[in-house]
Design a protein around this motif. Sequence first.
Motif, PDB file in Angstrom:
ATOM      1  N   HIS A  70       0.853  -1.225   0.037  1.00  0.00           N
ATOM      2  CA  HIS A  70      -0.113   0.218  -0.018  1.00  0.00           C
ATOM      3  C   HIS A  70       0.816   1.092   0.001  1.00  0.00           C
ATOM      4  N   SER A  71       2.012   1.247  -0.195  1.00  0.00           N
ATOM      5  CA  SER A  71       3.027   2.318  -0.255  1.00  0.00           C
ATOM      6  C   SER A  71       3.540   2.623  -1.541  1.00  0.00           C
ATOM      7  N   ILE A  72       2.790   1.821  -2.590  1.00  0.00           N
ATOM      8  CA  ILE A  72       3.468   2.243  -3.974  1.00  0.00           C
ATOM      9  C   ILE A  72       2.978   3.606  -4.280  1.00  0.00           C
ATOM     10  N   GLU A  73       3.519   3.884  -5.363  1.00  0.00           N
ATOM     11  CA  GLU A  73       3.259   5.240  -6.049  1.00  0.00           C
ATOM     12  C   GLU A  73       1.828   5.018  -6.912  1.00  0.00           C
ATOM     13  N   SER A  74       0.980   5.814  -6.866  1.00  0.00           N
ATOM     14  CA  SER A  74      -0.514   5.554  -7.589  1.00  0.00           C
ATOM     15  C   SER A  74      -0.984   4.460  -7.138  1.00  0.00           C
ATOM     16  N   LEU A  75      -1.255   4.607  -5.728  1.00  0.00           N
ATOM     17  CA  LEU A  75      -2.084   3.223  -5.092  1.00  0.00           C
ATOM     18  C   LEU A  75      -3.397   2.979  -5.449  1.00  0.00           C
ATOM     19  N   PHE A  76      -4.387   3.931  -6.017  1.00  0.00           N
ATOM     20  CA  PHE A  76      -5.583   3.864  -6.270  1.00  0.00           C
ATOM     21  C   PHE A  76      -5.417   3.714  -7.713  1.00  0.00           C
ATOM     22  N   ASN A  77      -4.709   3.770  -8.429  1.00  0.00           N
ATOM     23  CA  ASN A  77      -4.488   3.535  -9.972  1.00  0.00           C
ATOM     24  C   ASN A  77      -3.300   2.473 -10.020  1.00  0.00           C
ATOM     25  N   PRO A  78      -3.261   1.471  -9.526  1.00  0.00           N
ATOM     26  CA  PRO A  78      -1.899   0.841  -9.424  1.00  0.00           C
ATOM     27  C   PRO A  78      -1.365   0.267 -10.888  1.00  0.00           C
ATOM     28  N   GLY A  79      -2.331   0.147 -11.693  1.00  0.00           N
ATOM     29  CA  GLY A  79      -1.751   0.017 -13.277  1.00  0.00           C
ATOM     30  C   GLY A  79      -0.939   1.096 -13.665  1.00  0.00           C
ATOM     31  N   PHE A  80      -0.828   2.042 -13.199  1.00  0.00           N
ATOM     32  CA  PHE A  80      -0.169   3.245 -13.744  1.00  0.00           C
ATOM     33  C   PHE A  80       1.210   3.307 -13.000  1.00  0.00           C
ATOM     34  N   SER A  81       1.497   2.480 -11.896  1.00  0.00           N
ATOM     35  CA  SER A  81       2.671   2.558 -11.335  1.00  0.00           C
ATOM     36  C   SER A  81       3.966   2.246 -11.996  1.00  0.00           C
ATOM     37  N   LYS A  82       3.816   1.402 -12.847  1.00  0.00           N
ATOM     38  CA  LYS A  82       5.142   0.941 -13.355  1.00  0.00           C
ATOM     39  C   LYS A  82       5.620   1.969 -14.535  1.00  0.00           C
ATOM     40  N   GLU A  83       4.386   2.502 -14.994  1.00  0.00           N
ATOM     41  CA  GLU A  83       4.731   3.646 -16.228  1.00  0.00           C
ATOM     42  C   GLU A  83       5.285   4.831 -15.507  1.00  0.00           C
ATOM     43  N   LEU A  84       4.772   5.184 -14.340  1.00  0.00           N
ATOM     44  CA  LEU A  84       5.645   6.226 -13.567  1.00  0.00           C
ATOM     45  C   LEU A  84       7.051   5.865 -13.156  1.00  0.00           C
ATOM     46  N   PHE A  85       7.324   4.671 -12.825  1.00  0.00           N
ATOM     47  CA  PHE A  85       8.696   4.209 -12.630  1.00  0.00           C
ATOM     48  C   PHE A  85       9.399   4.393 -13.599  1.00  0.00           C
ATOM     49  N   GLN A  86       8.801   3.814 -14.762  1.00  0.00           N
ATOM     50  CA  GLN A  86       9.647   3.899 -16.369  1.00  0.00           C
ATOM     51  C   GLN A  86       9.956   5.260 -16.753  1.00  0.00           C
ATOM     52  N   THR A  87       8.947   6.181 -16.421  1.00  0.00           N
ATOM     53  CA  THR A  87       9.441   7.465 -16.652  1.00  0.00           C
ATOM     54  C   THR A  87      10.600   8.112 -16.154  1.00  0.00           C
ATOM     55  N   SER A  88      10.463   8.155 -14.709  1.00  0.00           N
ATOM     56  CA  SER A  88      11.422   8.508 -13.687  1.00  0.00           C
ATOM     57  C   SER A  88      12.733   7.899 -14.233  1.00  0.00           C
ATOM     58  N   PHE A  89      12.812   6.514 -14.128  1.00  0.00           N
ATOM     59  CA  PHE A  89      13.814   5.755 -14.673  1.00  0.00           C
ATOM     60  C   PHE A  89      14.504   6.386 -15.813  1.00  0.00           C
ATOM     61  N   ASP A  90      13.578   6.320 -17.009  1.00  0.00           N
ATOM     62  CA  ASP A  90      14.272   6.838 -18.286  1.00  0.00           C
ATOM     63  C   ASP A  90      15.045   8.358 -18.089  1.00  0.00           C
ATOM     64  N   ALA A  91      14.301   9.124 -17.102  1.00  0.00           N
ATOM     65  CA  ALA A  91      14.996  10.515 -16.789  1.00  0.00           C
ATOM     66  C   ALA A  91      16.095  10.571 -16.513  1.00  0.00           C
ATOM     67  N   HIS A  92      16.489   9.656 -15.351  1.00  0.00           N
ATOM     68  CA  HIS A  92      17.959   9.164 -14.851  1.00  0.00           C
ATOM     69  C   HIS A  92      19.016   8.827 -15.973  1.00  0.00           C
ATOM     70  N   VAL A  93      18.433   7.913 -16.605  1.00  0.00           N
ATOM     71  CA  VAL A  93      19.256   7.424 -17.768  1.00  0.00           C
ATOM     72  C   VAL A  93      19.753   8.654 -18.542  1.00  0.00           C
ATOM     73  N   ALA A  94      18.668   9.347 -19.109  1.00  0.00           N
ATOM     74  CA  ALA A  94      18.891  10.508 -20.019  1.00  0.00           C
ATOM     75  C   ALA A  94      19.701  11.560 -19.587  1.00  0.00           C
ATOM     76  N   PHE A  95      19.613  11.721 -18.199  1.00  0.00           N
ATOM     77  CA  PHE A  95      20.482  13.028 -17.629  1.00  0.00           C
ATOM     78  C   PHE A  95      21.674  12.407 -17.669  1.00  0.00           C
ATOM     79  N   PHE A  96      22.113  11.231 -17.167  1.00  0.00           N
ATOM     80  CA  PHE A  96      23.349  10.821 -16.924  1.00  0.00           C
ATOM     81  C   PHE A  96      23.952  10.791 -18.310  1.00  0.00           C
ATOM     82  N   ASN A  97      23.446  10.443 -19.301  1.00  0.00           N
ATOM     83  CA  ASN A  97      24.167  10.671 -20.651  1.00  0.00           C
ATOM     84  C   ASN A  97      23.884  11.680 -21.490  1.00  0.00           C
ATOM     85  N   GLY A  98      23.262  12.703 -20.801  1.00  0.00           N
ATOM     86  CA  GLY A  98      23.208  14.074 -21.500  1.00  0.00           C
ATOM     87  C   GLY A  98      22.137  14.224 -22.655  1.00  0.00           C
TER      88      GLY A  98
END
Lengths: 375, 448
Positions: free
Chosen positions: A252-280
């Motif tokens: 119950h501590s996941i992000e987007s708890l009431f629409n849990p099907g959205f949680s992976k997409e949010l993670f993916q977006t954040s993850f991609d932002a890290h990779v993109a920033f690291f590589n410029g």
Amino acid sequence: MNHKPFLLSKLVGVLLFGVLLFSTSCERTTGNSDTWNRSTMLQHWADDIIIPAWNNFSVASTEAVLAADTFSLKLDASSLETLRFKYQVAYRSWQKVSLFEIGPGEQRNIRLRCNTYPTDTSEIKINVNQLHLGNEPNLLLPSTFTQQGFPALDYLLYSKGSVADQLNYLSTQPGAVTYMKFLFSSINNLANEVYTEWSTDYRTTFLEGNGSSASASVNKMANDFIFHYEKELRAGKVGIPAGIFSSNTLPHSIESLFNPGFSKELFQTSFDAHVAFFNGTSYDGLSDGPSFSKYLDHLGATENGQPLSDAVNQQFEASQTALNGVTESFKATVETDNFTMLGLYDELQRNTIRIKTDVMQILNVKIDYVDADGD
Amino acid sequence: MRMAIRSRYRSIYYSTEAAPLAAFRVLFGIIIALSMLRFVAYGWVEKLYLSPVFHFTYLGFSWVQPLGIWTYGLFLLCFISAIGVALGYRYKLSTMVLFLSFTYIEAMDKTTYLNHYYFISIVALLLCFLPANATYSLDNKQGRSCERLIPKWTLLSIQAFIFIVYFYAGLAKLNSDWLFEAQPLSIWLTTKTDLPLIGQFFESTWVHYLFSWGGAIYDLTIPFLLVNKRTQKIAFVLVIAFHIMTRVLFPIGMFPWIMIIAATIFFPSKYHIAFLYRALPFLRPQDQSEKRKYLGSSKWLVTLIIASQIILPWRYLFYPGELFWHEQGFRFSWRVMLMEKQGYTTFRIVDKDTGESWTVQNEEFLSSFQEKQMAFQPDFILEYAHHLANHYKATEGRNISVYADSFVSLNGRTSKAFVDPTIDLITKSRNFQPIDWLLPFNDSIHGL
């Protein structure tokens, strides 16, 4: 008798003054192609990544506000669907700026105000009633951070499940729609303020911090990057729900708890932002420029004979592979297949170690401003 | 030859001018007082001593803890006693209070350990037993002490201590990382390319070697150059150049100024006499005819302190393994600027009764600075593990095991596992025995 020390003094003198002479006799060459240019890197970060990201978030949150206004007038299923869609667009856009809290965002506690989860539903219910009575909650108070932002909107927009049930809740619960609009506009105000400041004064401040001290921009960004990767991405989105830091799993501590099907997409977006920033990689994904990875290459950083930046990127890929095995809902994964979630955590952890030790060492990142004589 | 040695030995009892020691006292007191103001002004009392909920302590000194809001009082006491030392007011009391308050402050949390804080503590301790208030002091004005001449050994003791600090710092640099890899300077200089004029050279390998070798030669030779009357002037120029360079390159606070001041103790007394005469007219002695013998008993205490400085840095020889890796005997040994070490250490808790397991979020217990320092220093890791056990016992009544997952990178090497992750750290106690719960370094750093 004192011959030897005298010779030594000459030796030391020659050595040190040699450096001094050599330094001053050479014309100062700005933009020397041999040395790493922090200013160029900062400019690329600001103009091609950070400011576009805040611009996008500002636009997306404005559209969400408009959609909320429309919904409040119509109160029908189709405008609720549009609102949910605009909310998701804005939430995804948030994931791409969360990493860039430095400066104006930090001043406003924007990360805590936009994305503190799990949200406090009982306090939200109280706020909804209070707002109906005309009492606006003060969203600046730290105690209200669990009652606002996207997680609170997640509750207001998804807690009843289907569009029909949610519509029923929103149109029958006095104050709910008002509170929802109130939250959307507070996010939008924050987004606009931060974007405006970045595109005017703060850009200059950021670029002027082109030194190597603890308070300089590169050092701060390095700290922010690893902090966000470690605490928000690794711990917040994955580790805490998977029960790494507790004796039980906490689905119950996941992000987007009431629409849990959205949680992976949010993670993916954040993850991609890290990779993109690291590589410029620029915000639009079309170009790239100076970055931590290229700085590491420039400094000749290696791990077991291969470039350290490659090692980091390979580990990002391993994390992506682990992520591919996780279902759309992090909640479902934690509840039914936590082993997979723990696998994702382990892959993320490997780069936490690498970045916090090897990368930080080579980039000579200082944690904080305190005296240190290197021991 | 024997005659020469004997006469050399006797010469330490000869009387010498009191001015050099007095001038040193004045400058030392002022710089410590300024350091205290700076520390408070930067908000470091709050940040380093009041906000953290837990403090890392020295073995046997865990009773030395911050005093809540009274910690500010401690800094005030230290400040006042430093002014007292500078003015030579109730000198014995002032130096004792300065030594105790400053040392207490430093012992409250070893996260903040710096060699130059230790340097200040030792100097303050030495001053307790030296007649630095013999002239140009309030004591002098008020008739409590009045001597133009003091035994030579009292001046020599401070000089000997500064000599040891430089020379040992130089010896410590005679290792393969420093000399043949130019580490850690290579890492530190490479990211300083933003400095005007010299910055552009900091990515060149030869500059890293020049600075490494230059630094080692400087530390090893400067004490000799300072002692020798013929080379003193050039030595002082080098001292200033060197320490200003370190100030520009590294965040080392007051250290450069302290070392520059310390070097003046080697000067001929005419400089100190002239300095005191001009700078402190209000403390100018009226009558120096009265002569009293300085108490001889302190001589043995001072000898003991100097001897400990010669011996203590070698204690690392009792510990097997790589000193830079396990750091047993690293502190209090004048090993300055020798390592670039980064660590990442997390702790797995296992409840021995229920079998439940979880990982600690270090930020619940430690500040970011404490976490950084803890991550690569074994004594910190062990103390923190015991603190966790005590915490979970006290708050949740749990009996736990603590395992560390720890990775450390040293002087440019790729990070590797540091603590043996299979060992329950609670089974290991804090003591001076060699640590047997670290994984091997699997590399060698040759040298002293």
